[in-house]
Scaffold this motif. Structure first.
Motif, mmCIF file in Angstrom:
data_model
loop_
_atom_site.group_PDB
_atom_site.id
_atom_site.type_symbol
_atom_site.label_atom_id
_atom_site.label_comp_id
_atom_site.label_asym_id
_atom_site.label_seq_id
_atom_site.Cartn_x
_atom_site.Cartn_y
_atom_site.Cartn_z
ATOM 1 N N THR A 4 13.188 -3.421 1.706
ATOM 2 C CA THR A 4 12.174 -2.633 1.675
ATOM 3 C C THR A 4 12.605 -1.362 2.571
ATOM 4 O OG1 THR A 4 10.571 -3.644 0.823
ATOM 5 C CG2 THR A 4 9.812 -1.610 1.953
ATOM 6 N N THR A 5 13.050 -0.067 2.440
ATOM 7 C CA THR A 5 13.568 0.808 3.163
ATOM 8 C C THR A 5 12.185 2.211 3.660
ATOM 9 O OG1 THR A 5 15.780 0.846 2.462
ATOM 10 C CG2 THR A 5 15.304 2.758 3.684
ATOM 11 N N LEU A 6 12.272 2.154 5.019
ATOM 12 C CA LEU A 6 11.341 3.259 5.589
ATOM 13 C C LEU A 6 12.367 4.384 6.405
ATOM 14 C CD1 LEU A 6 8.393 1.464 7.330
ATOM 15 C CD2 LEU A 6 8.388 2.783 5.090
ATOM 16 N N ASP A 7 12.303 5.593 5.758
ATOM 17 C CA ASP A 7 13.049 6.616 6.735
ATOM 18 C C ASP A 7 12.007 7.272 7.669
ATOM 19 O OD1 ASP A 7 14.371 8.866 7.633
ATOM 20 O OD2 ASP A 7 15.416 9.207 5.900
ATOM 21 N N LEU A 8 12.282 7.060 8.859
ATOM 22 C CA LEU A 8 11.107 7.406 9.965
ATOM 23 C C LEU A 8 11.732 8.729 10.666
ATOM 24 C CD1 LEU A 8 10.636 3.784 11.126
ATOM 25 C CD2 LEU A 8 9.143 5.066 9.683
ATOM 26 N N ARG A 9 12.755 9.343 9.983
ATOM 27 C CA ARG A 9 13.163 10.703 11.298
ATOM 28 C C ARG A 9 12.089 11.553 11.089
ATOM 29 N NH1 ARG A 9 18.955 10.689 8.557
ATOM 30 N NH2 ARG A 9 17.677 10.040 6.627
ATOM 31 N N ASP A 10 11.248 11.864 9.920
ATOM 32 C CA ASP A 10 10.282 12.770 9.769
ATOM 33 C C ASP A 10 9.128 12.393 10.153
ATOM 34 O OD1 ASP A 10 12.321 14.782 9.244
ATOM 35 O OD2 ASP A 10 12.143 14.469 7.051
ATOM 36 N N VAL A 11 8.689 11.023 10.602
ATOM 37 C CA VAL A 11 7.591 10.510 10.984
ATOM 38 C C VAL A 11 7.140 10.756 12.577
ATOM 39 C CG1 VAL A 11 5.891 8.502 11.134
ATOM 40 C CG2 VAL A 11 7.650 9.251 9.160
ATOM 41 N N PRO A 12 6.213 11.526 12.895
ATOM 42 C CA PRO A 12 6.055 11.540 14.248
ATOM 43 C C PRO A 12 5.918 10.184 15.080
ATOM 44 C CG PRO A 12 4.206 12.746 12.943
ATOM 45 C CD PRO A 12 5.079 11.895 12.013
ATOM 46 N N PRO A 13 6.630 10.034 16.254
ATOM 47 C CA PRO A 13 6.850 9.000 17.067
ATOM 48 C C PRO A 13 5.440 7.935 17.090
ATOM 49 C CG PRO A 13 8.224 10.764 17.922
ATOM 50 C CD PRO A 13 7.308 11.489 16.883
ATOM 51 N N PRO A 14 4.391 8.683 17.318
ATOM 52 C CA PRO A 14 3.019 7.914 17.532
ATOM 53 C C PRO A 14 2.808 7.095 16.071
ATOM 54 C CG PRO A 14 2.531 10.002 18.417
ATOM 55 C CD PRO A 14 3.941 9.925 17.696
ATOM 56 N N GLU A 15 3.279 7.517 15.099
ATOM 57 C CA GLU A 15 2.892 6.643 13.757
ATOM 58 C C GLU A 15 3.989 5.885 13.154
ATOM 59 O OE1 GLU A 15 2.116 9.931 10.879
ATOM 60 O OE2 GLU A 15 0.860 11.066 12.215
ATOM 61 N N ARG A 16 5.059 5.830 13.905
ATOM 62 C CA ARG A 16 6.408 4.896 13.447
ATOM 63 C C ARG A 16 5.766 3.522 13.635
ATOM 64 N NH1 ARG A 16 11.558 8.456 15.674
ATOM 65 N NH2 ARG A 16 11.068 10.151 14.547
ATOM 66 N N HIS A 17 5.676 3.170 14.855
ATOM 67 C CA HIS A 17 5.461 1.411 14.879
ATOM 68 C C HIS A 17 4.381 0.743 14.008
ATOM 69 C CE1 HIS A 17 8.006 0.653 18.634
ATOM 70 N NE2 HIS A 17 8.493 1.461 18.141
ATOM 71 N N PRO A 18 3.277 1.615 13.882
ATOM 72 C CA PRO A 18 2.160 1.051 12.909
ATOM 73 C C PRO A 18 2.623 0.936 11.513
ATOM 74 C CG PRO A 18 1.088 2.538 14.567
ATOM 75 C CD PRO A 18 2.553 2.947 14.807
ATOM 76 N N LYS A 19 3.467 2.135 11.057
ATOM 77 C CA LYS A 19 4.025 2.152 9.595
ATOM 78 C C LYS A 19 5.046 0.756 9.631
ATOM 79 C CE LYS A 19 4.059 6.660 7.807
ATOM 80 N NZ LYS A 19 3.733 6.444 6.725
ATOM 81 N N ILE A 20 5.766 0.639 10.613
ATOM 82 C CA ILE A 20 7.010 -0.540 10.491
ATOM 83 C C ILE A 20 5.991 -1.838 10.335
ATOM 84 C CG2 ILE A 20 8.636 -1.485 11.806
ATOM 85 C CD1 ILE A 20 9.203 1.449 13.005
ATOM 86 N N HIS A 21 5.033 -2.028 11.271
ATOM 87 C CA HIS A 21 4.459 -3.389 11.282
ATOM 88 C C HIS A 21 3.725 -3.556 9.878
ATOM 89 C CE1 HIS A 21 4.795 -4.802 15.456
ATOM 90 N NE2 HIS A 21 4.891 -3.564 15.812
ATOM 91 N N ASP A 22 3.223 -2.455 9.397
ATOM 92 C CA ASP A 22 2.555 -2.581 8.108
ATOM 93 C C ASP A 22 3.489 -2.786 6.989
ATOM 94 O OD1 ASP A 22 0.093 -1.999 9.261
ATOM 95 O OD2 ASP A 22 -0.087 -0.068 8.427
ATOM 96 N N ALA A 23 4.430 -2.429 6.959
ATOM 97 C CA ALA A 23 5.493 -2.621 6.050
ATOM 98 C C ALA A 23 6.076 -3.773 6.368
ATOM 99 C CB ALA A 23 6.621 -1.575 5.940
ATOM 100 N N PHE A 24 6.519 -4.358 7.382
ATOM 101 C CA PHE A 24 6.847 -5.514 7.722
ATOM 102 C C PHE A 24 5.918 -6.888 7.376
ATOM 103 C CE2 PHE A 24 7.973 -9.620 10.038
ATOM 104 C CZ PHE A 24 9.557 -9.376 9.897
ATOM 105 N N GLU A 25 4.592 -6.522 7.388
ATOM 106 C CA GLU A 25 3.576 -7.463 7.182
ATOM 107 C C GLU A 25 3.714 -7.740 5.557
ATOM 108 O OE1 GLU A 25 -1.127 -7.687 7.470
ATOM 109 O OE2 GLU A 25 0.045 -7.279 9.352
ATOM 110 N N ASP A 26 3.946 -6.592 4.985
ATOM 111 C CA ASP A 26 3.806 -6.612 3.486
ATOM 112 C C ASP A 26 4.925 -7.585 2.675
ATOM 113 O OD1 ASP A 26 1.422 -5.260 3.371
ATOM 114 O OD2 ASP A 26 2.311 -3.239 2.772
ATOM 115 N N LEU A 27 5.980 -7.743 3.535
ATOM 116 C CA LEU A 27 7.301 -8.529 3.023
ATOM 117 C C LEU A 27 7.010 -9.859 2.767
ATOM 118 C CD1 LEU A 27 10.118 -7.076 5.337
ATOM 119 C CD2 LEU A 27 9.690 -6.272 3.141
ATOM 120 N N GLU A 28 7.571 -10.578 1.948
ATOM 121 C CA GLU A 28 7.882 -11.812 1.539
ATOM 122 C C GLU A 28 8.969 -12.660 2.762
ATOM 123 O OE1 GLU A 28 5.617 -13.824 -0.418
ATOM 124 O OE2 GLU A 28 4.696 -11.676 -0.854
ATOM 125 N N GLY A 29 8.531 -13.881 2.840
ATOM 126 C CA GLY A 29 9.685 -14.734 3.703
ATOM 127 C C GLY A 29 10.965 -14.706 3.084
#
Length: 77
Positions: A4-29
């Motif tokens: 799964t790909t997330l382009d974070l370059r236009d996301v404000p820095p305080p919002e990046r890590h929560p988005k990453i953690h949420d997306a990672f949690e949604d992944l399957e092993g």
């Protein structure tokens, strides 16, 4: 290994890590989260290594693909 790909370059820095953690949690092993960032995500690597049991740190990859474009693969066990 699907990714799964997330382009974070236009996301404000305080919002990046929560988005990453949420997306990672949604992944399957066995899947990976690919992030595109404007800087090398070394602090994120250390954060995941310390806090996320499902993070496969041994297979983490990061590459600079030009000025302001770092692509990192965060695999899930």
């Amino acid at each position: 290994m699907p990714a799964t790909t997330l382009d974070l370059r236009d996301v404000p820095p305080p919002e990046r890590h929560p988005k990453i953690h949420d997306a990672f949690e949604d992944l399957e092993g066995g899947e990976s989260l690919e992030i595109i960032n404007d800087h090398e995500p070394k602090p994120l690597f250390y954060e995941f290594q310390a806090e996320v049991d499902a993070f496969d740190a041994d297979n983490y990859e990061v590459a600079c693909q030009g000025e302001g474009k770092f692509v990192a693969k965060l695999p899930k066990k």
